[in-house]
Design an enzyme around this catalytic site. Sequence first.
Site, PDB file in Angstrom:
ATOM      1  N   HIS A  81       0.761  -1.222  -0.053  1.00 55.62           N
ATOM      2  CA  HIS A  81       0.212  -0.051   0.084  1.00 55.62           C
ATOM      3  C   HIS A  81       1.066   1.216   0.029  1.00 55.62           C
ATOM      4  O   HIS A  81       0.616   2.221  -0.640  1.00 55.62           O
ATOM      5  CB  HIS A  81      -0.889  -0.048   1.314  1.00 55.62           C
ATOM      6  CG  HIS A  81      -1.522   1.464   1.532  1.00 55.62           C
ATOM      7  ND1 HIS A  81      -2.575   1.787   0.686  1.00 55.62           N
ATOM      8  CD2 HIS A  81      -1.241   2.382   2.566  1.00 55.62           C
ATOM      9  CE1 HIS A  81      -2.749   3.272   1.501  1.00 55.62           C
ATOM     10  NE2 HIS A  81      -2.022   3.458   2.328  1.00 55.62           N
ATOM     11  N   ASP A 110       6.765  21.638 -26.549  1.00 58.31           N
ATOM     12  CA  ASP A 110       6.567  20.353 -25.993  1.00 58.31           C
ATOM     13  C   ASP A 110       7.543  20.118 -24.874  1.00 58.31           C
ATOM     14  O   ASP A 110       8.191  21.141 -24.595  1.00 58.31           O
ATOM     15  CB  ASP A 110       6.986  19.119 -27.080  1.00 58.31           C
ATOM     16  CG  ASP A 110       6.100  17.837 -26.707  1.00 58.31           C
ATOM     17  OD1 ASP A 110       6.595  17.300 -25.599  1.00 58.31           O
ATOM     18  OD2 ASP A 110       5.704  17.329 -27.458  1.00 58.31           O
ATOM     19  N   TRP A 146       7.009  -0.123   3.927  1.00 59.80           N
ATOM     20  CA  TRP A 146       7.311   0.459   2.658  1.00 59.80           C
ATOM     21  C   TRP A 146       8.752   1.146   2.963  1.00 59.80           C
ATOM     22  O   TRP A 146       9.711   1.450   1.869  1.00 59.80           O
ATOM     23  CB  TRP A 146       6.411   1.669   2.268  1.00 59.80           C
ATOM     24  CG  TRP A 146       6.750   2.911   2.610  1.00 59.80           C
ATOM     25  CD1 TRP A 146       6.122   3.663   3.636  1.00 59.80           C
ATOM     26  CD2 TRP A 146       7.566   4.175   2.198  1.00 59.80           C
ATOM     27  NE1 TRP A 146       6.392   4.620   4.057  1.00 59.80           N
ATOM     28  CE2 TRP A 146       7.214   5.339   3.176  1.00 59.80           C
ATOM     29  CE3 TRP A 146       8.188   4.191   1.002  1.00 59.80           C
ATOM     30  CZ2 TRP A 146       7.767   6.547   2.797  1.00 59.80           C
ATOM     31  CZ3 TRP A 146       8.889   5.490   0.850  1.00 59.80           C
ATOM     32  CH2 TRP A 146       8.730   6.318   1.857  1.00 59.80           C
ATOM     33  N   SER A 174      12.941   6.216 -13.728  1.00 59.62           N
ATOM     34  CA  SER A 174      11.756   7.137 -14.233  1.00 59.62           C
ATOM     35  C   SER A 174      11.663   8.216 -13.951  1.00 59.62           C
ATOM     36  O   SER A 174      11.485   9.341 -14.598  1.00 59.62           O
ATOM     37  CB  SER A 174      10.362   6.020 -14.301  1.00 59.62           C
ATOM     38  OG  SER A 174       9.372   6.877 -14.550  1.00 59.62           O
ATOM     39  N   SER A 175      11.919   8.443 -12.568  1.00 57.91           N
ATOM     40  CA  SER A 175      11.688   9.711 -11.686  1.00 57.91           C
ATOM     41  C   SER A 175      12.765  10.629 -12.316  1.00 57.91           C
ATOM     42  O   SER A 175      12.679  11.639 -12.499  1.00 57.91           O
ATOM     43  CB  SER A 175      11.771   9.542 -10.057  1.00 57.91           C
ATOM     44  OG  SER A 175      10.586   8.888  -9.961  1.00 57.91           O
ATOM     45  N   HIS A 258      13.483  11.771   3.466  1.00 56.88           N
ATOM     46  CA  HIS A 258      12.995  13.188   3.850  1.00 56.88           C
ATOM     47  C   HIS A 258      12.940  14.023   2.678  1.00 56.88           C
ATOM     48  O   HIS A 258      11.600  14.716   2.310  1.00 56.88           O
ATOM     49  CB  HIS A 258      13.456  13.736   4.979  1.00 56.88           C
ATOM     50  CG  HIS A 258      12.540  14.767   5.588  1.00 56.88           C
ATOM     51  ND1 HIS A 258      11.509  14.373   6.449  1.00 56.88           N
ATOM     52  CD2 HIS A 258      12.333  16.058   5.443  1.00 56.88           C
ATOM     53  CE1 HIS A 258      10.556  15.143   6.457  1.00 56.88           C
ATOM     54  NE2 HIS A 258      10.969  16.244   6.088  1.00 56.88           N
ATOM     55  N   GLU A 260      12.412  13.348  -0.211  1.00 56.21           N
ATOM     56  CA  GLU A 260      11.159  12.473  -0.944  1.00 56.21           C
ATOM     57  C   GLU A 260       9.828  12.951  -0.544  1.00 56.21           C
ATOM     58  O   GLU A 260       9.028  13.387  -1.226  1.00 56.21           O
ATOM     59  CB  GLU A 260      11.429  11.053  -0.695  1.00 56.21           C
ATOM     60  CG  GLU A 260       9.941  10.474  -1.005  1.00 56.21           C
ATOM     61  CD  GLU A 260       9.682  10.222  -2.770  1.00 56.21           C
ATOM     62  OE1 GLU A 260       8.566  10.192  -2.987  1.00 56.21           O
ATOM     63  OE2 GLU A 260      10.566  10.542  -3.227  1.00 56.21           O
ATOM     64  N   TYR A 262       9.264  15.894   0.725  1.00 57.91           N
ATOM     65  CA  TYR A 262       9.027  17.121   0.140  1.00 57.91           C
ATOM     66  C   TYR A 262       8.497  17.337  -1.513  1.00 57.91           C
ATOM     67  O   TYR A 262       8.066  18.101  -1.969  1.00 57.91           O
ATOM     68  CB  TYR A 262      10.338  18.262   0.406  1.00 57.91           C
ATOM     69  CG  TYR A 262      10.048  18.613   1.904  1.00 57.91           C
ATOM     70  CD1 TYR A 262       9.081  19.462   2.255  1.00 57.91           C
ATOM     71  CD2 TYR A 262      10.864  17.697   2.951  1.00 57.91           C
ATOM     72  CE1 TYR A 262       9.039  19.795   3.734  1.00 57.91           C
ATOM     73  CE2 TYR A 262      10.487  18.199   4.442  1.00 57.91           C
ATOM     74  CZ  TYR A 262       9.671  19.091   4.630  1.00 57.91           C
ATOM     75  OH  TYR A 262       9.366  19.655   6.135  1.00 57.91           O
ATOM     76  N   SER A 273      -1.030  27.354  -5.321  1.00 57.49           N
ATOM     77  CA  SER A 273      -0.734  29.018  -5.645  1.00 57.49           C
ATOM     78  C   SER A 273      -1.087  29.293  -6.806  1.00 57.49           C
ATOM     79  O   SER A 273      -1.171  30.648  -7.017  1.00 57.49           O
ATOM     80  CB  SER A 273       0.846  29.098  -5.636  1.00 57.49           C
ATOM     81  OG  SER A 273       1.462  28.657  -4.179  1.00 57.49           O
ATOM     82  N   HIS A 307      15.126  13.019  12.214  1.00 51.00           N
ATOM     83  CA  HIS A 307      14.111  13.040  12.962  1.00 51.00           C
ATOM     84  C   HIS A 307      13.177  12.070  12.727  1.00 51.00           C
ATOM     85  O   HIS A 307      12.222  11.698  13.639  1.00 51.00           O
ATOM     86  CB  HIS A 307      13.238  14.381  12.714  1.00 51.00           C
ATOM     87  CG  HIS A 307      12.394  14.539  11.361  1.00 51.00           C
ATOM     88  ND1 HIS A 307      12.256  15.680  10.856  1.00 51.00           N
ATOM     89  CD2 HIS A 307      11.987  13.757  10.510  1.00 51.00           C
ATOM     90  CE1 HIS A 307      11.975  15.552   9.476  1.00 51.00           C
ATOM     91  NE2 HIS A 307      11.724  13.870   9.235  1.00 51.00           N
ATOM     92  N   HIS A 308      13.379  11.186  11.850  1.00 51.18           N
ATOM     93  CA  HIS A 308      12.496   9.811  11.791  1.00 51.18           C
ATOM     94  C   HIS A 308      13.343   8.937  12.629  1.00 51.18           C
ATOM     95  O   HIS A 308      12.917   7.400  12.834  1.00 51.18           O
ATOM     96  CB  HIS A 308      12.709   9.303  10.397  1.00 51.18           C
ATOM     97  CG  HIS A 308      11.839  10.094   9.462  1.00 51.18           C
ATOM     98  ND1 HIS A 308      10.651   9.991   9.015  1.00 51.18           N
ATOM     99  CD2 HIS A 308      12.426  11.240   8.610  1.00 51.18           C
ATOM    100  CE1 HIS A 308      10.398  10.825   8.153  1.00 51.18           C
ATOM    101  NE2 HIS A 308      11.531  11.446   7.908  1.00 51.18           N
ATOM    102  N   THR A 333       7.255  26.811   5.259  1.00 51.63           N
ATOM    103  CA  THR A 333       5.921  26.227   5.069  1.00 51.63           C
ATOM    104  C   THR A 333       4.779  27.211   5.656  1.00 51.63           C
ATOM    105  O   THR A 333       3.727  27.337   4.989  1.00 51.63           O
ATOM    106  CB  THR A 333       5.957  24.902   5.690  1.00 51.63           C
ATOM    107  OG1 THR A 333       7.209  23.979   5.293  1.00 51.63           O
ATOM    108  CG2 THR A 333       4.877  24.138   5.147  1.00 51.63           C
ATOM    109  N   LYS A 336       4.196  29.957   3.258  1.00 54.87           N
ATOM    110  CA  LYS A 336       3.237  29.807   2.172  1.00 54.87           C
ATOM    111  C   LYS A 336       1.738  29.902   2.818  1.00 54.87           C
ATOM    112  O   LYS A 336       1.179  30.649   2.106  1.00 54.87           O
ATOM    113  CB  LYS A 336       3.776  28.303   1.763  1.00 54.87           C
ATOM    114  CG  LYS A 336       5.158  28.153   0.967  1.00 54.87           C
ATOM    115  CD  LYS A 336       5.203  26.717   0.526  1.00 54.87           C
ATOM    116  CE  LYS A 336       6.052  26.866  -0.722  1.00 54.87           C
ATOM    117  NZ  LYS A 336       5.919  27.801  -1.740  1.00 54.87           N
ATOM    118  N   ARG A 455       1.748   1.093  15.214  1.00 54.94           N
ATOM    119  CA  ARG A 455       1.206   0.880  13.758  1.00 54.94           C
ATOM    120  C   ARG A 455       1.827  -0.470  13.219  1.00 54.94           C
ATOM    121  O   ARG A 455       2.639  -0.997  13.943  1.00 54.94           O
ATOM    122  CB  ARG A 455       2.014   2.089  12.974  1.00 54.94           C
ATOM    123  CG  ARG A 455       3.409   2.281  12.947  1.00 54.94           C
ATOM    124  CD  ARG A 455       3.937   3.652  12.565  1.00 54.94           C
ATOM    125  NE  ARG A 455       3.929   3.716  11.026  1.00 54.94           N
ATOM    126  CZ  ARG A 455       4.821   4.115  10.281  1.00 54.94           C
ATOM    127  NH1 ARG A 455       5.767   5.070  10.952  1.00 54.94           N
ATOM    128  NH2 ARG A 455       5.007   4.079   8.921  1.00 54.94           N
TER     129      ARG A 455
END
Length: 531
Positions: A81, A110, A146, A174-175, A258, A260, A262, A273, A307-308, A333, A336, A455
Amino acid sequence: MSSIVEQDIHADDHHHHAPGGGIKRWLYTTNHKDIGTLYLWFAFIMFLVGGSMAMVIRAELFEPGLQIVEPNFFNQMTTVHGLVMVFGAVMPAFTGLANWMVPMMIGAPDMALPRMNNWSFWILPFAFAILLASLFMEGGGPNFGWTFYAPLSTTYSNDSTALFVFSVHIMGASSIMGAINVIVTIMNMRAPGMTYMKMPLFVWTWFITAFLLIAVMPVLAGAVTMVLTDKFFGTSFFSAAGGGDPVLFQHIFWFFGHPEVYIMILPAFGIISQIVPTFARKPLFGYASMVYATASIALLSFVVWAHHMFTTGMPVAGELFFMIATMLISVPTGVKVFNWVATMWRGAMTFEMPMLFALAFIVLFTIGGFSGLMLAITPVDFQYHDTYFVVAHFHYVLVTGAIFSIFAAAYYWLPKWSGVMFDKKLANWHFWCSLVSVNVLFFPMHFVGLAGMPRRIPDYALQFADFNKWISIGGFAFGLSQLFFLALLIKACRKQGEPAAAKPWEGAEGLEWEIPSPAPYHTFETPPVIK
């Protein structure tokens, strides 16, 4: 914003450029609009696949005890998932939006590298075919979360780990190709007069996101390769017995992970925006500060990864550094959010569907931001870590954040893509059912998490039963709400609805609203001039 002079920009469809028919059109296409459409449909299909896995999780957790699936299969569901939603739904959806909109927003004909564009999409279905096929192998699919922490993904994982590693490599390739394409397009193909500080914010946020992708996808590739060799080739990168360190895995993974997260929210900031000024009928407040805030977030995202890992026994100085850095990244943040609110302040607001999703985004994403600030406080994170509080936090920023922004973008640009106005009744059902159910689904998770529910566990103590029943009901309702959106999309693809004007939203600004709806197959073959 900029106005357009000196030329008629309505591109006439040259017959030799018109799309071919049948499957070959989609297999061989190098057209940015076709590839954008492929990405968006692929992302939506993956969203439904990942959502069905979440339904399995919530069905098992509807009441305490082991009901429906084996614990091992439950773990496969949580793992796949997460992988499907992150790499299959959110990221390809944003890439699809970039393909469709970035060339039109900067007046380019293009993307810069159209054949690589085709390739970057068409390897994705194979990556996910490999990942999903692993679920049907002997021993099952990946079951280690994951984030695939070692030694769960090395010493204790099943043989399908090799397929998981291969599929992640393909997604990463791909990314990287998509990101290179975005950067080259934006740097080389802006229309005359379109300076960097005149670019729409969606273009800016994607530009910065693309640099993040190029910086961190190779780190992920390195991490999965070390997992592969630890498992199959006898290396000991993450095994203490051979001189390695399992905590090293977490450092490498989150140094990718991390930035990622963002990557999954900066394009959302760009979308909001674009939408808020349109329906507030005011220019965006603080355009330059928005650009600098996005760049600040991107830079700071590289120095907050641990921080993880507050509970892994880091030195106190390290814990302090990562706590303060994480608090610091919330400042741009907050800038914004302040700017969006200031844009709406005393505006002539209307509440069309894109604006409703944008407003929901601002409120609910901010809730996710605040729970993130709580998690940043090292001493209390010892209590929150690995509980449902964390699950609540990142689903507020990823579902009511990233996914809601994608819905907002789809409603905002769908008239331009399809040439018809979407079904307003279906849209209202989709929005209100999603809004109510998503909060029934994720808000109680804060409470069970603070009360200590861990979890990734298929069973739980009796005191969590009532909340989990509500969470599961919210989950099923949210999943079913997406069928309204599916019906709406099918109607729009079949051109059922009133024809859309070139500029369907009064107050919309930008080059994409200067071309007819539906957007011709080729646009801006001679570039517009921005004055």
